[in-house]
Design a protein around this motif. Structure first.
Motif, PDB file in Angstrom:
ATOM      1  N   ASP A 116     -11.181   5.619   5.738  1.00  0.00           N
ATOM      2  CA  ASP A 116     -10.982   5.270   4.330  1.00  0.00           C
ATOM      3  C   ASP A 116     -11.143   3.780   4.075  1.00  0.00           C
ATOM      4  OD1 ASP A 116     -10.447   7.847   3.726  1.00  0.00           O
ATOM      5  OD2 ASP A 116      -8.275   7.642   3.815  1.00  0.00           O
ATOM      6  N   TYR A 117     -11.170   2.980   5.145  1.00  0.00           N
ATOM      7  CA  TYR A 117     -11.157   1.545   4.942  1.00  0.00           C
ATOM      8  C   TYR A 117     -12.505   1.050   4.444  1.00  0.00           C
ATOM      9  CZ  TYR A 117      -6.781   1.824   7.465  1.00  0.00           C
ATOM     10  OH  TYR A 117      -5.529   2.147   7.855  1.00  0.00           O
ATOM     11  N   ASP A 118     -12.407   0.042   3.584  1.00  0.00           N
ATOM     12  CA  ASP A 118     -13.584  -0.437   2.890  1.00  0.00           C
ATOM     13  C   ASP A 118     -14.131  -1.680   3.576  1.00  0.00           C
ATOM     14  OD1 ASP A 118     -15.449  -0.702   0.809  1.00  0.00           O
ATOM     15  OD2 ASP A 118     -14.176  -2.183  -0.151  1.00  0.00           O
ATOM     16  N   GLY A 119     -15.262  -1.553   4.236  1.00  0.00           N
ATOM     17  CA  GLY A 119     -15.949  -2.722   4.790  1.00  0.00           C
ATOM     18  C   GLY A 119     -15.481  -3.170   6.156  1.00  0.00           C
ATOM     19  N   GLU A 169     -17.964  -3.895   8.852  1.00  0.00           N
ATOM     20  CA  GLU A 169     -18.977  -4.933   8.580  1.00  0.00           C
ATOM     21  C   GLU A 169     -18.601  -6.258   9.251  1.00  0.00           C
ATOM     22  OE1 GLU A 169     -19.403  -5.310   4.357  1.00  0.00           O
ATOM     23  OE2 GLU A 169     -19.703  -3.147   4.108  1.00  0.00           O
ATOM     24  N   GLY A 225     -12.356  -6.212  -6.694  1.00  0.00           N
ATOM     25  CA  GLY A 225     -12.476  -4.758  -6.724  1.00  0.00           C
ATOM     26  C   GLY A 225     -12.419  -4.133  -5.349  1.00  0.00           C
ATOM     27  N   GLY A 226     -12.010  -4.910  -4.339  1.00  0.00           N
ATOM     28  CA  GLY A 226     -11.996  -4.397  -2.970  1.00  0.00           C
ATOM     29  C   GLY A 226     -10.895  -3.364  -2.769  1.00  0.00           C
ATOM     30  N   GLY A 227     -11.171  -2.378  -1.944  1.00  0.00           N
ATOM     31  CA  GLY A 227     -10.143  -1.403  -1.590  1.00  0.00           C
ATOM     32  C   GLY A 227      -9.309  -1.948  -0.441  1.00  0.00           C
ATOM     33  N   VAL A 228      -8.906  -1.059   0.460  1.00  0.00           N
ATOM     34  CA  VAL A 228      -8.118  -1.473   1.618  1.00  0.00           C
ATOM     35  C   VAL A 228      -9.068  -1.640   2.802  1.00  0.00           C
ATOM     36  CG1 VAL A 228      -6.355  -0.724   3.257  1.00  0.00           C
ATOM     37  CG2 VAL A 228      -5.998  -0.427   0.817  1.00  0.00           C
ATOM     38  N   TYR A 282     -10.894 -14.256  -3.547  1.00  0.00           N
ATOM     39  CA  TYR A 282     -11.401 -13.075  -4.256  1.00  0.00           C
ATOM     40  C   TYR A 282     -10.594 -12.685  -5.491  1.00  0.00           C
ATOM     41  CZ  TYR A 282      -7.748 -10.879  -1.474  1.00  0.00           C
ATOM     42  OH  TYR A 282      -6.540 -10.569  -0.903  1.00  0.00           O
ATOM     43  N   ALA A 324      -5.202  -1.737   7.962  1.00  0.00           N
ATOM     44  CA  ALA A 324      -3.767  -1.546   7.732  1.00  0.00           C
ATOM     45  C   ALA A 324      -2.978  -1.998   8.945  1.00  0.00           C
ATOM     46  CB  ALA A 324      -3.479  -0.089   7.424  1.00  0.00           C
ATOM     47  N   THR A 347      -5.884  -5.846   1.456  1.00  0.00           N
ATOM     48  CA  THR A 347      -6.964  -5.731   0.466  1.00  0.00           C
ATOM     49  C   THR A 347      -8.261  -6.323   0.992  1.00  0.00           C
ATOM     50  OG1 THR A 347      -5.396  -5.845  -1.344  1.00  0.00           O
ATOM     51  CG2 THR A 347      -7.666  -6.406  -1.882  1.00  0.00           C
ATOM     52  N   ASN A 384      -6.254   5.810   9.282  1.00  0.00           N
ATOM     53  CA  ASN A 384      -7.127   6.159   8.161  1.00  0.00           C
ATOM     54  C   ASN A 384      -8.383   5.293   8.142  1.00  0.00           C
ATOM     55  OD1 ASN A 384      -5.372   8.150   6.778  1.00  0.00           O
ATOM     56  ND2 ASN A 384      -4.007   6.392   6.737  1.00  0.00           N
TER      57      ASN A 384
END
Lengths: 128, 387
Positions: free
Chosen positions: B375-378, B381, B243-246, B265, B249, B236, B372
């Motif tokens: 699709d990963y969030d952040g 960064e 509210g974080g996604g994945v 978080y 992985a 996460t 994927n």
């Protein structure tokens, strides 16, 4: 005599033409599409992609969550996703209601937000 | 022509039957369960190779027992231990004896970074499970504890709070420090996840995934689309909070693998001074302050740091150990966390508030899965360092 019969048989039974192949291929495609396309487009999603100004985040559809995007409040609940509230006037996104099938979307054009239901995200689980 | 069409139709129907039957088989491979929220934890299970509901029933029975014994929201054994006077002892179950033995072992191993005796601080900061109940919501306090009080309570929490003994098949815990109070919440989820995995094996499970409040344990290989695959588990994203996604992985090649994440978080509240806001998460660090919080003596206000561990995911075969190490990694500086994790020889992924990402011991039992990545969030960064 036997040869004449064979010649007559070949003349009366033309080999497979191009049109035949096209018709058969189209026929098979039609069957495949009619059987599997509805299945694909109506199957339940596994994840929700929320894209804000082109930047996407992915959430599991089977984990309840509240995502506060300031201008919209998105709720994932009971394997469905919906917009609970919005700051804009027409609230089209709120009126779209709950979505849960692959390909379904909720769009907020004003704030460039797209919520779409996706399929399997390739993960067995998520550690939190 | 007729023969040709007949052949085509036969092939088509053979394919259709094969496809349909394989779908039906895959769908029935795993049996999914999701239990209601206990007082402190949620539970879900996906299991393969077990007849009936026997494994699930045994797991929920065990979880109910542990919940009533270790939860601080009920009149539990832990709650009764906390009200003991110094020198008094209480009979405990074999499970709690094992758990408290492990907790003391991990406290020594992590040089106090993992510590169950911090309950006085947990109460002072209002970050107990009652204060942060998943059902009734947060109770944001009217004020934060005075810094002098925090220092005093932290000194109290440093010493071992209990001693254990067993006699004639019975188990006892004695309080050895006055006013000492314990909270086993930082290790109990991992412990029950390990026990649930044992129950799954004893019932003949060939594959499964157990989720105890976000702690994940995988058993065997992942059967997907008729094939045996390595399990892939998402981590996460620590931001945005809640509210974080994945964010990334990890694929595991182990037959039993545990994944545990701790961070700032989830289960936190925002305290407002009027002109500034400070985030108070539920994890108490070795200094007695909540994770990511510091004290300004001039203004006499607490404030948030910008270079602390915001998320620690630990991966190894033991969920109990992973749970303790994930908490310990958040309770110390990033360098100390790396030292603890390397010493423990586990795999881990750490994220810091200043956008750094540390991958420790990845590449053997636990591997990055970047299939994927879009699709990963952040993920992009953070600046990644492999250790």
């Amino acid at each position: 005599m036997a040869n004449l019969k064979k010649i007559e048989y070949v003349r009366s039974h033309k080999p497979l033409g191009v049109i035949d192949v096209v018709i058969i291929t189209a026929f098979i495609l039609l069957i495949f599409l009619s059987v599997f396309l509805p299945k694909l487009t109506t199957s339940k999603g596994a994840s929700v992609e929320i894209s804000v100004n082109g930047k996407a985040s992915v959430y599991a559809l089977n984990k309840d969550a509240t995502i506060d995007l300031k201008v919209l409040k998105v709720i994932i609940s009971d394997n469905q996703v919906y917009v609970a509230s919005a700051t804009c006037q027409n609230k089209i996104c709120v009126h779209t209601g709950k979505i849960d099938k692959i390909g379904q979307t909720i769009t907020c054009a004003q704030h460039k937000i797209v919520i779409s239901v996706k399929g399997d995200n390739g993960l067995a689980g998520v550690v939190k | 022509m007729n023969k040709f069409i007949k052949k085509l139709l036969v092939i088509f129907f053979a394919c259709a039957v094969t496809f349909t039957s394989s779908c039906a088989k895959n769908a029935s491979d795993y049996v999914d369960y999701s239990a209601g929220v206990f007082s402190n934890l949620t539970f879900s299970l996906s299991i393969r190779g077990v007849k009936g509901n026997s494994a699930y029933n045994e797991m929920t029975k065990f979880l109910t027992e542990v919940d009533s014994e270790m939860s601080l929201t009920k009149n539990s054994v832990i709650k009764r231990f906390n009200s003991l006077a110094v020198g008094e002892e209480i009979e405990i179950s074999s499970s709690l004896y094992e758990l408290l033995s492990l907790a003391e072992q991990y406290r020594i191993e992590t040089n106090g970074a993992f510590n169950v005796a911090i309950y006085p601080l947990v109460q002072a900061w209002h970050v107990s499970s009652q204060d942060m109940d998943v059902i009734s919501g947060l109770r944001v306090p009217q004020s934060l504890p005075l810094f002098d009080e925090v220092v005093e309570l932290n000194e109290l929490s440093q010493a071992p709070a209990y001693s254990l003994r067993d006699s004639d098949g019975k188990y006892y815990a004695k309080k050895i420090v006055s006013r000492a109070q314990i909270d086993v919440g930082a290790i109990a989820k991992g412990y029950v996840a390990d026990k649930c995995a044992q129950i799954a094996y004893s019932h003949g499970a060939t594959s499964g995934i157990i989720d105890i409040s976000g702690n994940v344990v995988t058993i065997g290989k992942w059967y997907k689309n008729g094939e045996s695959n390595d399990f892939i588990i998402g981590v996460t994203s620590p931001r945005p909070r809640n509210g974080g996604g994945v964010i990334c992985a990890v694929k595991t090649t182990s037959q039993k693998a545990s994944f545990v994440t701790s961070g700032d978080y989830q289960r936190y509240y925002e305290y407002s001074y009027g002109d500034s806001v400070v985030n108070i998460p539920h994890i108490i660090t070795k200094s007695g302050l909540p994770l990511g919080v510091a004290y300004n003596e001039t203004t006499q206000k607490y404030y948030n740091l910008n270079d602390y561990v915001i998320s620690a995911t630990v991966m190894c075969d033991s969920s109990t150990y992973a749970d303790a190490l994930a908490t310990a990694s958040c309770a110390v500086s990033i360098n100390e966390a790396i030292e603890i994790l390397r010493g423990a020889n586990v795999s881990a992924i750490l994220f810091t508030a200043d956008k750094k990402m540390y991958a420790i011991n990845l590449g053997d039992d636990f591997l990055y899965d970047l299939a994927n990545i879009d699709d990963y969030d952040g993920y992009l960064e953070y600046t990644l360092t492999n250790i």
